[in-house]
Design a protein around this motif. Structure first.
Motif, PDB file in Angstrom:
ATOM      1  N   HIS A 297      50.179   4.660   0.426  1.00  0.00           N
ATOM      2  CA  HIS A 297      49.941   5.403  -0.816  1.00  0.00           C
ATOM      3  C   HIS A 297      48.507   5.120  -1.262  1.00  0.00           C
ATOM      4  O   HIS A 297      48.136   3.956  -1.433  1.00  0.00           O
ATOM      5  CB  HIS A 297      50.894   4.924  -1.913  1.00  0.00           C
TER       6      HIS A 297
ATOM      7  N   LEU B  25      44.446 -10.358  12.670  1.00  0.00           N
ATOM      8  CA  LEU B  25      45.903 -10.407  12.847  1.00  0.00           C
ATOM      9  C   LEU B  25      46.331 -11.789  13.301  1.00  0.00           C
ATOM     10  O   LEU B  25      47.289 -12.358  12.775  1.00  0.00           O
ATOM     11  CB  LEU B  25      46.354  -9.371  13.878  1.00  0.00           C
TER      12      LEU B  25
ATOM     13  N   ARG C 269      55.441   4.622   4.193  1.00  0.00           N
ATOM     14  CA  ARG C 269      54.147   5.291   4.182  1.00  0.00           C
ATOM     15  C   ARG C 269      53.125   4.490   3.385  1.00  0.00           C
ATOM     16  O   ARG C 269      53.472   3.587   2.618  1.00  0.00           O
ATOM     17  CB  ARG C 269      54.275   6.682   3.584  1.00  0.00           C
TER      18      ARG C 269
ATOM     19  N   HIS D 280      56.371  -0.569  10.925  1.00  0.00           N
ATOM     20  CA  HIS D 280      55.645   0.627  10.472  1.00  0.00           C
ATOM     21  C   HIS D 280      56.249   1.924  11.003  1.00  0.00           C
ATOM     22  O   HIS D 280      55.660   2.989  10.831  1.00  0.00           O
ATOM     23  CB  HIS D 280      54.157   0.505  10.804  1.00  0.00           C
TER      24      HIS D 280
ATOM     25  N   SER E  61      47.459   0.965  -1.573  1.00  0.00           N
ATOM     26  CA  SER E  61      46.570   0.280  -0.615  1.00  0.00           C
ATOM     27  C   SER E  61      45.258   1.017  -0.409  1.00  0.00           C
ATOM     28  O   SER E  61      44.317   0.460   0.154  1.00  0.00           O
ATOM     29  CB  SER E  61      47.275   0.186   0.735  1.00  0.00           C
TER      30      SER E  61
HETATM   31 FE1  DDH Z   1      52.887  -3.048   6.526  1.00  0.00          FE
HETATM   32  N1  DDH Z   1      51.644  -1.937   5.379  1.00  0.00           N
HETATM   33  N2  DDH Z   1      51.313  -4.091   7.239  1.00  0.00           N
HETATM   34  N3  DDH Z   1      54.148  -4.273   7.522  1.00  0.00           N
HETATM   35  N4  DDH Z   1      54.444  -2.070   5.703  1.00  0.00           N
HETATM   36  C1  DDH Z   1      51.998  -0.916   4.540  1.00  0.00           C
HETATM   37  C2  DDH Z   1      53.248  -0.406   4.359  1.00  0.00           C
HETATM   38  C3  DDH Z   1      54.385  -0.947   4.925  1.00  0.00           C
HETATM   39  C4  DDH Z   1      49.993  -3.857   6.960  1.00  0.00           C
HETATM   40  C5  DDH Z   1      49.501  -2.996   5.996  1.00  0.00           C
HETATM   41  C6  DDH Z   1      50.286  -2.092   5.298  1.00  0.00           C
HETATM   42  C7  DDH Z   1      53.788  -5.312   8.329  1.00  0.00           C
HETATM   43  C8  DDH Z   1      52.495  -5.577   8.775  1.00  0.00           C
HETATM   44  C9  DDH Z   1      51.359  -5.011   8.253  1.00  0.00           C
HETATM   45  C10 DDH Z   1      55.763  -2.316   5.998  1.00  0.00           C
HETATM   46  C11 DDH Z   1      56.275  -3.380   6.700  1.00  0.00           C
HETATM   47  C12 DDH Z   1      55.512  -4.326   7.381  1.00  0.00           C
HETATM   48  C13 DDH Z   1      50.817  -0.406   3.898  1.00  0.00           C
HETATM   49  C14 DDH Z   1      50.788   0.717   2.886  1.00  0.00           C
HETATM   50  C15 DDH Z   1      49.760  -1.132   4.369  1.00  0.00           C
HETATM   51  C16 DDH Z   1      48.297  -0.953   4.018  1.00  0.00           C
HETATM   52  C17 DDH Z   1      51.062   0.186   1.472  1.00  0.00           C
HETATM   53  C18 DDH Z   1      51.031   1.292   0.460  1.00  0.00           C
HETATM   54  O1  DDH Z   1      49.957   1.916   0.306  1.00  0.00           O
HETATM   55  O2  DDH Z   1      52.068   1.553  -0.169  1.00  0.00           O
HETATM   56  C19 DDH Z   1      49.160  -4.641   7.847  1.00  0.00           C
HETATM   57  C20 DDH Z   1      47.639  -4.667   7.832  1.00  0.00           C
HETATM   58  C21 DDH Z   1      50.007  -5.331   8.656  1.00  0.00           C
HETATM   59  C22 DDH Z   1      49.634  -6.219   9.789  1.00  0.00           C
HETATM   60  O3  DDH Z   1      48.426  -6.663   9.842  1.00  0.00           O
HETATM   61  C23 DDH Z   1      50.387  -6.492  10.802  1.00  0.00           C
HETATM   62  C24 DDH Z   1      54.934  -6.091   8.686  1.00  0.00           C
HETATM   63  C25 DDH Z   1      54.882  -7.365   9.535  1.00  0.00           C
HETATM   64  C26 DDH Z   1      56.019  -5.483   8.097  1.00  0.00           C
HETATM   65  C27 DDH Z   1      57.465  -5.885   8.151  1.00  0.00           C
HETATM   66  O4  DDH Z   1      58.247  -5.433   7.392  1.00  0.00           O
HETATM   67  C28 DDH Z   1      57.942  -6.827   9.172  1.00  0.00           C
HETATM   68  C29 DDH Z   1      56.576  -1.264   5.415  1.00  0.00           C
HETATM   69  C30 DDH Z   1      58.094  -1.128   5.560  1.00  0.00           C
HETATM   70  C31 DDH Z   1      55.711  -0.402   4.743  1.00  0.00           C
HETATM   71  C32 DDH Z   1      56.057   0.879   3.986  1.00  0.00           C
HETATM   72  C33 DDH Z   1      56.154   0.617   2.506  1.00  0.00           C
HETATM   73  C34 DDH Z   1      56.440   1.850   1.698  1.00  0.00           C
HETATM   74  O5  DDH Z   1      56.291   1.764   0.479  1.00  0.00           O
HETATM   75  O6  DDH Z   1      56.801   2.891   2.245  1.00  0.00           O
END
Ligand code: DDH
Length: 286
Positions: free
Chosen positions: A168, A141, A166, A162, A172
């Motif tokens: 999927h 991170l 969700r 988060h 992912s």
């Molecule tokens: Fe995330 N994220 N994210 N995430 N994220 C996933 C879904 C969504 C990581 C992994 C995943 C942020 C940080 C991280 C959103 C917003 C943000 C998924 C699932 C994974 C895996 C994807 C799928 O299968 O469709 C990881 C690891 C990190 C981290 O290391 C911090 C950040 C910073 C944000 C932001 O927006 C600021 C959102 C919203 C989703 C949901 C998407 C969906 O289709 O529903």
């Protein structure tokens, strides 16, 4: 009337398309937020490469990064808005859509300015691997987010996104939602990180994630290894605790940090006008 620059009209049209009864939990909002984040989160401060300028996800090099699987849904949702307001760049549209979606889902207002370009500068294309891998821990991170110029507090605040959406298994490999109401922006993600007991589960595809231990609850909620890492790290954990108990503080901090995220790599003059929107040394306009 010349509509160019009428971002208020674009905002209205984005808000109107969020309701999608046939899609996921009935809203395009979460995937639009992820589109804004992934278009910006490739930024590397040291080399000034990546970031939202260029809307590179339209092309295979960036769109084909496995980390971006599923984001074509978000881009397709926005096509009618682009058609109705052809003057807006994709780079502006995608970041603005995230900001509008957060607000419409009950989240904070986030300062946003236009001026991003769709001009693709080949020398600024981000390599794959710039976005975080949910299977990893705190070191990863920090490696990913320090590169963009964020600190520990900002990493935790950003992770609060988060509370939306969700995972999927066909995108992912992870599966499920973090909270019970994934189309409402809240600090529930932090509250559940601390209040539920999380145990490791190996999915049929071999992917490991955490699920809540409570056998009485009707729906199984999930956390990524990177989410759990926030509660196991001495520097991250106090911020998780603060945001779990102080929703207003989380909303304020999230607003600031998301605004910073969508500005990565955008240079502006003293009037806020973006200045790095053109490049005479090669590159191409879509
Ligand atoms: Fe995330 N994220 N994210 N995430 N994220 C996933 C879904 C969504 C990581 C992994 C995943 C942020 C940080 C991280 C959103 C917003 C943000 C998924 C699932 C994974 C895996 C994807 C799928 O299968 O469709 C990881 C690891 C990190 C981290 O290391 C911090 C950040 C910073 C944000 C932001 O927006 C600021 C959102 C919203 C989703 C949901 C998407 C969906 O289709 O529903």
């Amino acid at each position: 009337m010349n509509e160019k620059g009428n971002f208020a009209a674009v905002r209205k049209d984005i808000a109107k398309l969020l309701h999608q009864p046939e899609y996921d939990d009935g809203s395009a909002g979460p995937v639009l937020v992820r589109l804004a984040w992934h278009s910006s989160g490739t930024y590397d401060a040291a080399t000034d490469t990546g970031g939202s300028n260029g809307a590179g996800m339209r092309y295979e090099h960036e769109g084909g990064d496995p980390a971006n699987a599923g984001l074509q849904h978000a881009r397709v949702f926005l096509e009618p808005v682009k058609a109705a307001h052809p003057w807006i760049t994709y780079a502006d549209l995608w970041t603005l859509a995230g900001v509008v979606a957060i607000k419409e889902m009950g989240g904070p207002s986030i300062p946003w300015q236009g001026g991003r370009t769709d001009f693709v500068d080949d020398s600024k294309l981000p390599p794959h691997g710039r976005l975080p891998d949910g299977a990893k821990g705190s070191d990863h991170l920090r490696w990913i987010f320090y590169r963009m110029g964020f600190n520990d507090q900002e990493i935790v605040a950003l992770s609060g996104a988060h509370s939306l959406g969700r995972c999927h298994s066909d995108r992912s490999g992870f599966e499920g939602a973090w909270v019970n109401n994934p189309t409402r922006f809240s600090n529930q993600y932090f509250r559940l990180l601390l209040s539920l007991q999380w145990k490791k589960k190996t999915l049929k595809n071999g992917v490991e994630q955490f699920v809540n231990y409570d056998e009485d609850s009707e729906t199984e909620l999930m956390m990524l290894p990177t989410d759990i890492a926030l509660t196991q790290d001495r520097e991250f954990k106090p911020w998780v605790e603060l945001y779990a108990r102080d929703k207003d503080r989380f909303f304020d901090d999230f607003s600031k940090v998301f605004a910073k995220l969508v500005e990565l790599g955008i240079q502006r003059d003293e009037n806020g006008v973006a200045t790095n929107t053109d490049n005479e040394n090669g590159g191409y306009h879509a």
